[in-house]
Design a protein around this motif. Structure first.
Motif, PDB file in Angstrom:
ATOM      1  N   GLY A 138       0.738  -1.328   0.030  1.00 58.49           N
ATOM      2  CA  GLY A 138       0.162  -0.018  -0.147  1.00 58.49           C
ATOM      3  C   GLY A 138       0.726   1.326  -0.164  1.00 58.49           C
ATOM      4  N   LYS A 139       2.029   1.221   0.155  1.00 63.18           N
ATOM      5  CA  LYS A 139       2.954   2.402  -0.097  1.00 63.18           C
ATOM      6  C   LYS A 139       4.256   2.180  -0.491  1.00 63.18           C
ATOM      7  N   ARG A 140       4.909   3.480  -0.791  1.00 60.92           N
ATOM      8  CA  ARG A 140       6.321   3.644  -0.972  1.00 60.92           C
ATOM      9  C   ARG A 140       6.506   4.094   0.187  1.00 60.92           C
ATOM     10  N   ALA A 141       7.751   3.568   1.017  1.00 62.09           N
ATOM     11  CA  ALA A 141       8.290   3.993   2.263  1.00 62.09           C
ATOM     12  C   ALA A 141       9.614   4.609   2.308  1.00 62.09           C
ATOM     13  N   ALA A 142       9.792   5.416   3.074  1.00 58.97           N
ATOM     14  CA  ALA A 142      11.196   5.905   3.564  1.00 58.97           C
ATOM     15  C   ALA A 142      11.766   5.180   4.697  1.00 58.97           C
ATOM     16  N   LEU A 143      12.514   3.967   4.334  1.00 54.78           N
ATOM     17  CA  LEU A 143      13.194   3.110   5.566  1.00 54.78           C
ATOM     18  C   LEU A 143      14.077   4.238   6.199  1.00 54.78           C
ATOM     19  N   SER A 144      13.793   4.234   7.535  1.00 51.60           N
ATOM     20  CA  SER A 144      14.830   5.354   8.357  1.00 51.60           C
ATOM     21  C   SER A 144      15.238   4.530   9.564  1.00 51.60           C
ATOM     22  N   VAL A 145      16.369   4.822  10.137  1.00 49.80           N
ATOM     23  CA  VAL A 145      16.917   4.281  11.258  1.00 49.80           C
ATOM     24  C   VAL A 145      17.264   5.480  12.098  1.00 49.80           C
ATOM     25  N   CYS A 146      17.355   5.093  13.568  1.00 51.39           N
ATOM     26  CA  CYS A 146      17.731   6.016  14.648  1.00 51.39           C
ATOM     27  C   CYS A 146      18.377   5.236  15.450  1.00 51.39           C
ATOM     28  N   SER A 147      19.677   5.470  15.763  1.00 48.80           N
ATOM     29  CA  SER A 147      20.605   4.886  16.805  1.00 48.80           C
ATOM     30  C   SER A 147      20.230   5.643  18.120  1.00 48.80           C
ATOM     31  N   ARG A 148      20.971   5.155  19.147  1.00 49.38           N
ATOM     32  CA  ARG A 148      20.892   5.854  20.409  1.00 49.38           C
ATOM     33  C   ARG A 148      21.658   7.295  20.285  1.00 49.38           C
ATOM     34  N   GLU A 149      22.677   7.309  19.613  1.00 47.36           N
ATOM     35  CA  GLU A 149      23.581   8.345  19.477  1.00 47.36           C
ATOM     36  C   GLU A 149      22.678   9.407  18.476  1.00 47.36           C
ATOM     37  N   ASP A 150      22.211   8.858  17.535  1.00 43.50           N
ATOM     38  CA  ASP A 150      21.337   9.928  16.590  1.00 43.50           C
ATOM     39  C   ASP A 150      20.466  10.628  17.513  1.00 43.50           C
ATOM     40  N   PHE A 151      19.685  10.006  18.206  1.00 42.19           N
ATOM     41  CA  PHE A 151      18.555  10.586  18.961  1.00 42.19           C
ATOM     42  C   PHE A 151      19.093  11.496  20.078  1.00 42.19           C
ATOM     43  N   ALA A 152      20.283  10.853  20.832  1.00 42.25           N
ATOM     44  CA  ALA A 152      20.927  11.939  21.949  1.00 42.25           C
ATOM     45  C   ALA A 152      21.184  13.150  21.535  1.00 42.25           C
ATOM     46  N   SER A 153      21.688  13.233  20.021  1.00 41.58           N
ATOM     47  CA  SER A 153      22.348  14.375  19.584  1.00 41.58           C
ATOM     48  C   SER A 153      21.282  15.282  18.729  1.00 41.58           C
ATOM     49  N   SER A 154      19.982  14.822  18.661  1.00 42.19           N
ATOM     50  CA  SER A 154      18.906  15.579  18.046  1.00 42.19           C
ATOM     51  C   SER A 154      18.229  16.493  18.702  1.00 42.19           C
ATOM     52  N   ARG A 155      17.484  17.128  18.006  1.00 43.29           N
ATOM     53  CA  ARG A 155      16.540  18.308  18.784  1.00 43.29           C
ATOM     54  C   ARG A 155      15.880  17.829  19.730  1.00 43.29           C
ATOM     55  N   LEU A 156      15.255  16.661  19.705  1.00 40.81           N
ATOM     56  CA  LEU A 156      14.160  16.182  20.520  1.00 40.81           C
ATOM     57  C   LEU A 156      14.883  15.169  21.566  1.00 40.81           C
ATOM     58  N   GLY A 157      16.092  14.926  21.322  1.00 39.35           N
ATOM     59  CA  GLY A 157      16.817  13.766  22.258  1.00 39.35           C
ATOM     60  C   GLY A 157      17.844  14.466  23.086  1.00 39.35           C
ATOM     61  N   ALA A 158      18.129  15.898  23.103  1.00 35.46           N
ATOM     62  CA  ALA A 158      19.144  16.189  23.840  1.00 35.46           C
ATOM     63  C   ALA A 158      18.981  16.374  25.433  1.00 35.46           C
ATOM     64  N   ARG A 159      18.864  15.103  25.823  1.00 36.40           N
ATOM     65  CA  ARG A 159      18.840  14.574  27.321  1.00 36.40           C
ATOM     66  C   ARG A 159      19.179  13.300  27.365  1.00 36.40           C
ATOM     67  N   THR A 160      19.650  12.988  28.446  1.00 35.05           N
ATOM     68  CA  THR A 160      20.044  11.482  28.854  1.00 35.05           C
ATOM     69  C   THR A 160      19.031  10.523  28.510  1.00 35.05           C
ATOM     70  N   ILE A 161      19.521   9.619  27.867  1.00 34.64           N
ATOM     71  CA  ILE A 161      18.475   8.257  27.745  1.00 34.64           C
ATOM     72  C   ILE A 161      18.508   7.499  28.681  1.00 34.64           C
ATOM     73  N   HIS A 162      17.244   7.253  29.275  1.00 32.64           N
ATOM     74  CA  HIS A 162      16.919   6.228  30.397  1.00 32.64           C
ATOM     75  C   HIS A 162      17.375   4.864  29.933  1.00 32.64           C
ATOM     76  N   GLU A 163      18.420   4.408  30.544  1.00 34.14           N
ATOM     77  CA  GLU A 163      18.776   2.856  30.051  1.00 34.14           C
ATOM     78  C   GLU A 163      18.037   1.811  30.260  1.00 34.14           C
ATOM     79  N   GLY A 164      17.066   1.825  31.153  1.00 37.99           N
ATOM     80  CA  GLY A 164      16.115   0.826  31.138  1.00 37.99           C
ATOM     81  C   GLY A 164      14.987   0.977  32.247  1.00 37.99           C
ATOM     82  N   PRO A 165      14.070  -0.013  32.768  1.00 38.05           N
ATOM     83  CA  PRO A 165      13.128   0.267  33.505  1.00 38.05           C
ATOM     84  C   PRO A 165      13.463   0.731  34.871  1.00 38.05           C
ATOM     85  N   ARG A 166      12.676   1.468  35.248  1.00 42.57           N
ATOM     86  CA  ARG A 166      12.771   2.022  36.774  1.00 42.57           C
ATOM     87  C   ARG A 166      12.206   1.075  37.655  1.00 42.57           C
TER      88      ARG A 166
END
Length: 209
Positions: free
Chosen positions: A181-209
């Motif tokens: 049903g679609k032509r898709a833009a396959l995209s990936v985001c690593s932990r490092e990509d997210f951490a350096s992004s506009r939305l991810g500029a905070r420490t990533i929580h490493e696991g369940p609290r």
């Protein structure tokens, strides 16, 4: 490494977003979808014209219930209901890209988690910062609770709004692929990509609290 498909999960802590610029929207929480409880809400969202890219606008309530029951019984796919300040506001689907949807199309790596995000259609005044908060919380949920190493998405190439939001979260387009049903833009985001992004500029929580 723990297999995220069988790992017990916990709701996303409100602490995750307490320092964000959009904290005024209230705490964000994700829980597993309970089909019998959530089907009516999800049916309204999925059949709304704003959700056309999900290709489910023609589904009846029974269809949505059956779909959610299938996800609830699966070990390779899961559905989550997201609440903001206690109110249902979004749905997240996570899946194993080596076994679901991208099997045979994309060579998944260990630790890859596929993700779909649906924000509820607007039903009142626009809440500024909502989609940023929802996307950021969803990414932290995948990297934290689900312990993903990378998040994989495959939005319709015509969906400019989600393309912009994905870019803000650090996703990189790998290539275009054909999916049902679609032509898709396959995209990936690593932990490092997210951490350096506009939305991810905070420490990533490493696991369940």
């Amino acid at each position: 490494m723990t297999d995220w498909r069988t790992q017990a999960t916990e709701p996303l802590s409100a602490q995750t977003v307490r320092e964000e610029a959009w904290k005024r929207i209230g705490p964000v929480r994700l829980d597993r979808v309970v089909p019998e409880r959530d089907a009516l809400t999800l049916h309204h969202w999925l059949t709304h014209p704003a959700s056309a890219f999900w290709q489910m606008t023609e589904l009846g309530l029974d269809d949505v219930l059956a779909y959610q029951q299938r996800l609830a019984e699966s070990t390779d796919e899961h559905a989550w209901i997201g609440r903001v300040a206690g109110r249902p506001r979004f749905m997240v689907e996570t899946y194993d890209p080596a076994r679901v949807l991208l099997k045979g199309v994309y060579r998944a790596r260990a630790g890859d988690v596929g993700m779909h995000l649906l924000v509820a259609p607007p039903d009142g005044p626009r809440l500024h910062g909502l989609t940023d908060a929802v996307m950021a919380a969803t990414m932290r949920f995948c990297f934290g609770t689900l312990r993903a190493q990378r998040v994989v998405v495959e939005p319709d190439v015509r969906n400019a709004a989600i393309a912009a939001k994905n870019a803000a979260a650090g996703f990189r387009v790998v290539r275009e692929i054909d999916l049902p049903g679609k032509r898709a833009a396959l995209s990936v985001c690593s932990r490092e990509d997210f951490a350096s992004s506009r939305l991810g500029a905070r420490t990533i929580h490493e696991g369940p609290r």
